[in-house]
Design an enzyme around this catalytic site. Structure first.
Site, mmCIF file in Angstrom:
data_model
loop_
_atom_site.group_PDB
_atom_site.id
_atom_site.type_symbol
_atom_site.label_atom_id
_atom_site.label_comp_id
_atom_site.label_asym_id
_atom_site.label_seq_id
_atom_site.Cartn_x
_atom_site.Cartn_y
_atom_site.Cartn_z
ATOM 1 N N SER A 114 33.643 -25.739 56.906
ATOM 2 C CA SER A 114 33.321 -24.478 57.018
ATOM 3 C C SER A 114 31.718 -24.101 57.465
ATOM 4 O O SER A 114 31.566 -24.366 58.638
ATOM 5 C CB SER A 114 33.460 -23.923 55.547
ATOM 6 O OG SER A 114 33.848 -22.398 55.390
ATOM 7 N N LYS A 116 30.364 1.573 44.493
ATOM 8 C CA LYS A 116 29.122 0.538 43.877
ATOM 9 C C LYS A 116 29.510 -0.518 43.026
ATOM 10 O O LYS A 116 29.003 -1.484 43.054
ATOM 11 C CB LYS A 116 28.029 1.609 43.381
ATOM 12 C CG LYS A 116 26.860 0.750 43.227
ATOM 13 C CD LYS A 116 26.153 0.414 44.803
ATOM 14 C CE LYS A 116 24.641 -0.453 44.606
ATOM 15 N NZ LYS A 116 24.315 -0.976 45.952
#
Length: 290
Positions: free
Chosen positions: A108, A160
């Site tokens: 990765s 949020k």
């Protein structure tokens, strides 16, 4: 008069010796040869790029360093730090060659960084690939209910509190998060393709997060050569046009902290990563290394 001359000679001698010791222990180029290979090690989870960036820049500016070898033994880590190191290596190859040596695992984000190098060397059994993005979001609503814990959220901004562990994510919120994941994935594919000089379509075919061993990675064009660290050194020597035996120079490591001394550097690094990074962060990281 003779005594004064004698003292002058003695003091001058010690000053001269001190100057020589300072030169030998300093970063001065006075005693440096021109056959040096700089080694930058990237170990463990990639969470903070500052030390690696500093080492790469120092080696790039050092005229006695003919090539840089990045030794990677990492399952990946944060998207941001991985991209920072990748960008610095891409900048560096314009000035001097960079070779990536893959250890036991360079998956990765570890592979993402390696793809910026001029040449990649891996062992047949190196765990690599895992081209994908992952994020873990804990769901603790049922647990909170059992223990009588209630979370009150006060926010400004509709989205949020996406990922709030005290409630389920709405379908709209999942779409927003998936869009961010897909964008980070596209960036991964784009940058690996650019680094390896391969079509994006070719990288996309294997960019499903799968683990690939070094042998298969070479067959797919993700790795240039099968070999160990010494083979990577030979590649750096060839690319750097080093004549004679190469002088291997490792990047300076930061001083050990009290936490390092108490827990050991590996345990300290894992604890620091856990404390420093939020759990719900985008990661170029192999899933089994979470």
């Amino acid at each position: 008069m003779k005594r004064r001359t004698l003292w002058f000679i003695v003091i001058s001698f010690f000053v001269f010796c001190g100057f020589i010791v300072w030169l030998l222990g300093s970063d001065s180029d006075f005693f440096k040869g021109s056959n040096r290979i700089g080694v930058v090690e990237i170990k463990g989870t990639i969470s903070n790029a500052s030390e690696v960036l500093k080492s790469i820049k120092e080696f790039r500016k050092d005229q006695s360093i003919r090539a840089i070898l990045v030794r990677i033994d990492s399952p990946g880590g944060g998207v941001g730090p991985s991209q920072e190191i990748y960008r610095e290596l891409k900048r560096t190859i314009k000035h001097k060659p960079v070779v990536a040596s893959l250890g036991g695992i360079a998956a990765s984000g570890g592979y993402y960084i390696a793809s910026a190098a001029n040449r990649i060397v891996a062992s047949p059994g190196t765990i690599t690939g895992s081209i994908g993005v992952i994020m873990y979001l804990p769901m603790l609503r049922d647990l909170f209910g059992k223990i009588g814990y209630e979370m009150v959220t006060i926010k400004a901004g509709r989205y949020k509190d996406i990922g709030n562990p005290g409630r389920e994510m709405t379908p709209e919120e999942k779409e927003i998060m998936q869009a961010s994941m897909d964008e980070a994935h596209r960036q991964f594919i784009r940058d690996v393709a650019a680094g390896r000089k391969m079509p994006e379509e070719k990288i996309r075919e294997i960019a499903d997060g799968r683990i690939i061993l070094g042998q298969t990675a070479k067959e797919l064009g993700l790795v240039d050569e099968l070999g160990n660290f010494e083979d990577a050194v030979d590649a750096a020597v060839a690319l750097g046009h080093v004549k004679g035996e190469a002088d291997i120079v490792y990047a300076k490591k930061k001083r050990m902290s009290l936490l390092d001394l108490l827990l050991g550097s590996d345990a300290s690094e894992k604890l620091s990563t856990w404390l420093d990074e939020p759990g719900a962060s985008l990661r170029y990281q192999a899933p089994f290394a979470q």
